[in-house]
Structures are given as structure tokens and as C-alpha cells.
Motif scaffolding. Structure first.
Motif: not given
Length: 476
Positions: A44-48, A38-41
Motif C-alpha cells: 500500500i502506498g507504492s506503485e508497480r 498502478f497502485p501496488d495492492r
């Protein structure tokens, strides 16, 4: 129930609460989801990344476990255990769950809490079979729902579209497990699909579809005509293409393999009796003619288009159902009858050994209980104005309808009459319904099953091909 080891004591899942300091728990994994990103809020630009699983330590208690973190950590953790393994969790965070929101997508549990695993604070280990308590192992065969709270397959079929979208429990036996199919989604993610056919006393073929790796791997361990499953919280849908009801494994689903319940034991008895009496084959034969809804097949192809379609999918092609307006160009039925007629086992339908006359597939059943039946098993070539599909499979009831005679009637024909029958069918313009699948083991790489073959209406055939050419011209 509490467990202990030489290293630490384990807290029973029923005794967990948020104020408990550094708890350690143990349980068998009864459900598990795939890893998702999921997009990491916050970045920005990375995922968790995350995945969840469900553990159980007693007949009445089980709890959901969630894990979030870096991709490498989450994937490594997920790959370290499977459904059916026993795990220990050191220092998970105990959180109160929001039942209505969380159980919409996760298994419903009797616990008021959920566990959260942190890369920095928690440790998950897999127990070896030697370390695993037999009491824990037995929990794998207890359904998480009331064992009497389920739909029979016949009930689902009888209720029809009124159950569309409903979440229900199912108790059934495994008829067959399909090969996993892999594909790429429109957003460039890898996907997979596996279809399992179920049956019980009321229905002999009912599809349940798995879309995640975890349930697909579990399904690959099932033994057809021997395994019984209790699937809690599967989604029922009406398949418009096949004109039938289907079940789907979802993130809420927990599947219990070979449940230890009175209801499952009745079904096990049915499997055994069906195998010994040959009743299973008889019921399958009755339903085989109804298994494919030809009216739902409307796409018309040429041979060339099918070959191009297969080449463009890089070996990852879902089954293609369609119609060819063509003709049978090879039909060798007037030479050696043994090449077009086979003896099959009445129990499992596999071709029996021609020399010994015995079935090697279901050898654990006494030979006294076995019988065989004869069926057509013909390879034909199908052609149209664009090319030829070689070694297509024309068998069983479809072959009888195409030839206009049963196996017994065919064997009574003289050689001259067999030749006359062949030339009556060869090169006649026909409307041919088919199912095409990629099969590397098949001699041409494309396995084509003929679903129906009847003389075509000349006007219908010409209009259909004309419309097809117009569409192709427009697209060009």
C-alpha cells in the motif's frame, strides 16, 4: 520458422506453449505502449509499473509481451528499444491469454498465449542491424490484418457518425505530421498529443491523433506525401468542435509503415501521379475552404485576454480558435506587391525561391512536372480596445474574400485603387475568426491565422462584448 545464433536456438513463436522450459525467442517489435504506473495492492502506498509490446517472427505469427516491475527497471527496459527494432527475449514466462478480456485493450494476435517478462528471470536484448535477419526486417512492412480489410477515408466520411466509436483499419498516405504538443493532466501527469493529416484517392485531409509517446515518435519518422501507412484497429470518432470524423491511435493499434501490399502499391502510384500532375494541390485547394467549420467557433476574446491566456500556459498551449470584434489596424497592400503576393509550388505549396523560381522542397520531381501559382501572403495587425496582435497571417482564399478580389484582379488595380481598397478595410469594426498557436520561431511568439474577416453587425458586436463583460464581472 526457427532461427539460431552462435549462442542459442530460438523457438518459433508458433511453437510456444506453457510447458516449454526456458524458451528463447526473437522477433521484430511491431507495436509498443507507453510505461504506466498502478497502485501496488500488496504494498500500500507504492506503485508497480508496466508496459507491453508485440513481436513478430513470421508473416502469420505474432504475440503480445507484458512486463511488470519496479519503475527504474520498466522505464530502462522500455527505453532500450522502439517499434521497428529486433529483440531477443531469454526465458519469458508463457501464459495462456484470456482473449476476450485482454484483446479489448491489446492488439489481437493469432497466438493463444502471451509472454510475461520478469526482472529476475528474463533478459531482453536488442539486435544490431548487422545481426538482424532480412526475413525479419521484411515483416515490418506486412500489415497484421487482411490488407484488403480497411476503410478508405472517403468511406469513413461518407458513413459519418454511424462509425462513431467503431474500431476499424485504415490505409492512407501521410499529408503532414504536426508538432507534438505537451500538457499536464488534472491529476498532474504529463500528457502529449500529435495530429497527423492523412489523404488518399477519396479524401484529401483526414486527421488521425496520437496520444502516446511511442506512436508520436513513429509518426515523426514519416515523410509527408511519400509515406503510406496501414493502421489496424484505430478508433473512429466524430469531432463535434470541428464537425468532422477523426481517427485515434489506441493501445490496440498496430501501424505498418509503407506496407508491401498490392493495395498500398496502388496508393503509392496515386501519390506519384498526383505529385507529377499537380492534382494534389488542386484537390487541396477545393477542400481548403471547407477545412474549418466557422459555425463551431463561438468563443469571443479580446486581444488582452488572448495574450494573458498565452502567458498563463507556460509555452504549452493547444491551438485556440475564437472570435475578435476588432479591426485591421495595419494593411500594407499599396506599396510593393511582392510583399503581399508569393509564388508557391503547385505540388507541395511551399514558397518557391524568388530568384531561381524553383522549389527546393520537392527537388526530386522533374522540373517539367512542376508549376507554380500565386497567392496572397499578407501580414496584418489586428486591434481592439484592449490592444493589438501584430503580424497576423491573412492568406490564400481568406485574403481573397476579405479584399474582395482575386490575386489576378488585385494585380490589375492601379496604385490609387489599391490605396482606396486599403482604407476601405482599415479601422472598420469587423468580426474576425482566428486560430492562435504558440510559435517561438514567429516574430511575436504568437502565430495568428485569420480564418475569416467580415464587417461586423454593430448590434451583435456590442451585445457579445457586453455579455463577455458580465461573465467576467460575475467570475470576479
Amino acid at each position: 520458422m526457427a532461427y539460431s545464433s552462435s549462442t542459442w536456438d530460438f523457438v518459433a513463436l508458433s511453437d510456444l506453449h506453457p510447458n516449454l522450459a526456458r524458451p528463447n525467442v526473437i522477433g521484430v517489435v511491431i507495436g509498443k505502449t507507453d510505461v504506466r504506473g498502478f497502485p501496488d495492492r500488496k504494498n500500500i502506498g507504492s506503485e508497480r509499473y508496466t508496459f507491453s509490446f508485440t513481436i513478430r517472427d513470421s508473416p502469420t505469427y505474432f504475440i503480445n509481451v507484458n512486463s511488470w516491475g519496479r519503475e527504474d527497471y520498466i522505464r530502462s527496459l522500455s527505453e532500450s528499444f522502439r517499434v521497428g527494432d529486433c529483440v531477443t527475449i531469454e526465458n519469458p514466462l508463457v501464459q495462456t491469454k484470456e482473449a476476450e478480456r485482454e484483446e479489448k485493450f491489446n492488439p489481437a494476435t493469432p497466438s493463444c498465449y502471451k509472454l510475461l517478462i520478469s526482472e529476475n528471470h528474463s533478459v531482453v536484448k536488442t539486435c544490431s542491424s548487422y545481426e538482424m535477419d532480412t526475413k525479419l526486417l521484411s515483416l515490418l512492412h506486412l500489415p497484421v490484418k487482411d490488407p484488403q480489410d480497411y476503410y478508405s477515408l472517403g468511406d469513413i466520411v461518407a458513413n459519418g457518425q454511424s462509425l462513431d466509436g467503431r474500431i476499424v483499419n485504415v490505409l492512407a498516405a501521410v499529408m503532414s505530421v504536426g508538432e507534438p504538443k505537451y500538457f499536464i493532466t488534472p491529476d498532474k501527469r504529463k500528457g502529449q498529443r500529435c495530429e497527423v493529416k492523412l489523404y488518399d484517392e477519396t479524401e484529401m485531409s483526414f486527421p488521425i491523433v496520437c496520444w502516446d509517446n511511442e506512436s508520436i515518435q513513429l509518426a515523426q519518422s514519416w515523410i509527408p506525401r511519400e509515406t503510406v501507412i496501414f493502421a489496424s484497429d484505430v478508433r473512429i470518432n466524430f469531432d463535434k468542435f470541428r464537425n468532422c470524423m477523426t481517427a485515434t491511435v489506441i493501445s490496440k493499434t498496430i501501424i505498418t509503415t509503407n506496407p508491401d501490399t498490392a493495395e498500398a502499391n496502388i496508393l503509392f502510384s496515386f501519390l506519384k501521379e498526383s505529385a507529377q500532375s499537380g492534382a494534389l494541390h488542386n484537390k487541396m485547394e477545393e477542400q481548403s475552404k471547407e477545412s474549418t467549420n466557422l459555425e463551431a467557433i463561438v468563443d469571443v476574446y479580446t486581444v488582452e485576454q488572448l495574450k494573458v491566456k498565452a502567458l498563463q500556459n507556460n509555452g504549452k498551449l493547444e491551438p485556440v480558435y475564437g472570435i475578435i470584434y476588432g479591426y485591421i489596424s495595419t494593411l500594407d497592400i499599396d506599396n510593393d506587391a511582392s510583399k503581399v503576393i508569393r509564388n508557391r509550388c503547385s505540388i507541395c505549396r511551399f514558397v518557391v525561391n524568388e530568384m531561381s523560381g524553383t522549389c527546393t522542397f520537392c527537388g526530386d520531381i522533374s522540373s517539367d512536372a512542376k508549376s507554380t501559382f500565386t497567392s496572397f501572403d499578407i501580414l496584418v495587425d489586428l486591434s481592439d480596445h484592449t490592444g493589438t496582435l501584430y503580424s497576423c497571417y491573412l492568406s490564400d482564399c481568406v485574403a481573397e474574400e476579405t479584399l474582395g478580389c482575386t490575386v489576378h484582379e488585385f494585380l490589375m488595380l492601379t496604385e490609387d485603387k489599391k490605396t482606396a481598397l486599403k482604407w476601405h478595410l482599415l479601422l472598420e469594426r469587423s468580426k474576425i475568426y482566428f486560430k492562435l498557436t504558440l510559435s517561438p520561431s514567429w516574430r511575436t511568439g504568437l502565430k495568428v491565422n485569420v480564418l475569416s474577416c467580415k464587417l461586423a453587425d454593430p448590434i451583435e458586436a456590442s451585445q457579445s462584448l457586453l455579455q463577455k463583460e458580465k461573465r467576467l464581472h460575475y467570475m470576479a
